[in-house]
Write a protein that holds these residues in place. Structure first.
Motif, short mmCIF file in Angstrom:
data_model
loop_
_atom_site.label_atom_id
_atom_site.label_comp_id
_atom_site.label_asym_id
_atom_site.label_seq_id
_atom_site.Cartn_x
_atom_site.Cartn_y
_atom_site.Cartn_z
N VAL A 81 -9.40 2.43 -12.59
CA VAL A 81 -9.87 1.54 -11.53
C VAL A 81 -8.69 0.83 -10.91
O VAL A 81 -7.83 0.29 -11.61
N VAL A 82 -8.64 0.82 -9.57
CA VAL A 82 -7.54 0.18 -8.84
C VAL A 82 -8.12 -0.64 -7.70
O VAL A 82 -9.19 -0.33 -7.17
N PRO A 83 -7.42 -1.71 -7.28
CA PRO A 83 -7.88 -2.47 -6.11
C PRO A 83 -7.55 -1.73 -4.82
O PRO A 83 -6.50 -1.10 -4.68
N VAL A 84 -8.48 -1.79 -3.86
CA VAL A 84 -8.30 -1.08 -2.61
C VAL A 84 -7.28 -1.80 -1.73
O VAL A 84 -7.11 -3.02 -1.83
N GLU A 85 -6.56 -1.02 -0.91
CA GLU A 85 -5.57 -1.54 0.04
C GLU A 85 -4.48 -2.36 -0.67
O GLU A 85 -3.96 -3.33 -0.12
N SER A 86 -4.13 -1.97 -1.87
CA SER A 86 -3.05 -2.62 -2.62
C SER A 86 -2.08 -1.56 -3.10
O SER A 86 -2.50 -0.48 -3.55
N PRO A 87 -0.76 -1.82 -3.03
CA PRO A 87 0.21 -0.84 -3.53
C PRO A 87 0.08 -0.68 -5.04
O PRO A 87 0.15 -1.66 -5.79
N VAL A 111 -9.87 10.66 -12.63
CA VAL A 111 -10.82 9.99 -11.75
C VAL A 111 -10.26 8.61 -11.40
O VAL A 111 -10.06 7.77 -12.29
N VAL A 112 -10.00 8.40 -10.13
CA VAL A 112 -9.49 7.11 -9.64
C VAL A 112 -10.60 6.45 -8.84
O VAL A 112 -11.13 7.04 -7.88
N GLU A 113 -10.97 5.25 -9.23
CA GLU A 113 -12.00 4.50 -8.51
C GLU A 113 -11.35 3.30 -7.83
O GLU A 113 -10.78 2.43 -8.49
N ALA A 114 -11.44 3.27 -6.50
CA ALA A 114 -10.88 2.17 -5.72
C ALA A 114 -12.00 1.19 -5.39
O ALA A 114 -13.02 1.58 -4.82
#
Length: 232
Positions: free
Chosen positions: A143-149, A210-213
């Motif tokens: 899981v990653v935050p959207v619009e963040s490097p 699997v990457v979830e933004a």
């Protein structure tokens, strides 16, 4: 993600992948133009019985067909180099994640947190829920935050692996004893699928990525829940 009988690339979900798609179209148009010109010359040479002494021996034509390929190569090389440097650019990442390849699963460690790590295994076909994808779903998503490097440190524990997510324009080899890094920014919320792209043994086909933004607030809530579970 990809769908049956798809001919083109997956939809871009990061700025770098958008640049790669534009470069692909740019290079392909040049290839089409060259192919059309060569085909026309071949047809003309085969179909006509006339000869032209100015074509058989002409300094001007030789100059043109020497300079023109050099110009075409420059038109391809300049945008290619630009994208190459863009892909290596890592500016002030908000989150750093270490992805370790194993036979045959991935483990993720969020290095900005004290104790946030987990293993990610493929969900067997018999355990899939309706709507989930065979060979692509994992029991734990990255899981990653959207619009963040996002910076991803990639390595392996046993053999060569490769961490690849096509829609994000990311592919980095995982080499035992070596720490490689790559970066991406997700343009919008979503779930993006990838697979190990280096033949790594019998179950090479069964270690999906699997990457979830998600929005930043959702990411913070998710990380808090994961930390609570780890403390328990």
């Amino acid at each position: 993600m990809a769908h049956p009988s798809q001919l083109g690339f997956q939809d871009a979900a990061s700025p770098v992948m958008e640049e790669l798609l534009h470069f692909h179209d740019h290079a392909l148009m040049i290839v089409f133009l060259i192919s059309t010109l060569v085909l026309y010359i071949i047809v003309a040479m085969v179909s006509t019985k006339l000869t032209n002494k100015y074509i058989l021996d002409s300094q001007e034509i030789e100059i043109i067909w020497t300079i023109l390929p050099a110009v075409i190569l420059i038109l391809i090389a300049l945008p290619s180099l630009r994208i190459l440097y863009l892909m290596d650019e890592i500016n002030d990442p908000h989150v750093t994640i270490k992805a370790m390849g194993h036979q045959w699963y991935w483990s993720y460690e969020y290095t900005d947190y004290e104790d946030l790590s987990f293993d990610s295994y493929m969900i067997p076909t018999q355990d899939l829920n309706p709507g989930q994808f065979r060979l692509l779903e994992a029991d734990h998503r990255m899981v990653v935050p959207v619009e963040s490097p996002i910076r991803v440190l990639v390595s392996a524990e046993d053999v060569l692996h490769s961490w690849a997510v096509p829609s994000l324009g990311v592919k980095m080899d995982a080499v035992p004893g070596r720490l490689n890094q790559t970066a991406f920014i997700t343009s919008r919320p979503g779930v993006y699928y990838g697979q190990c792209s280096e033949i790594c043994g019998a179950n090479h086909s069964f270690m999906p990525i699997v990457v979830e933004a998600v929005p930043l607030k959702c990411f913070e809530n998710w990380s808090s829940l994961m930390l609570e579970d780890a403390s328990l």
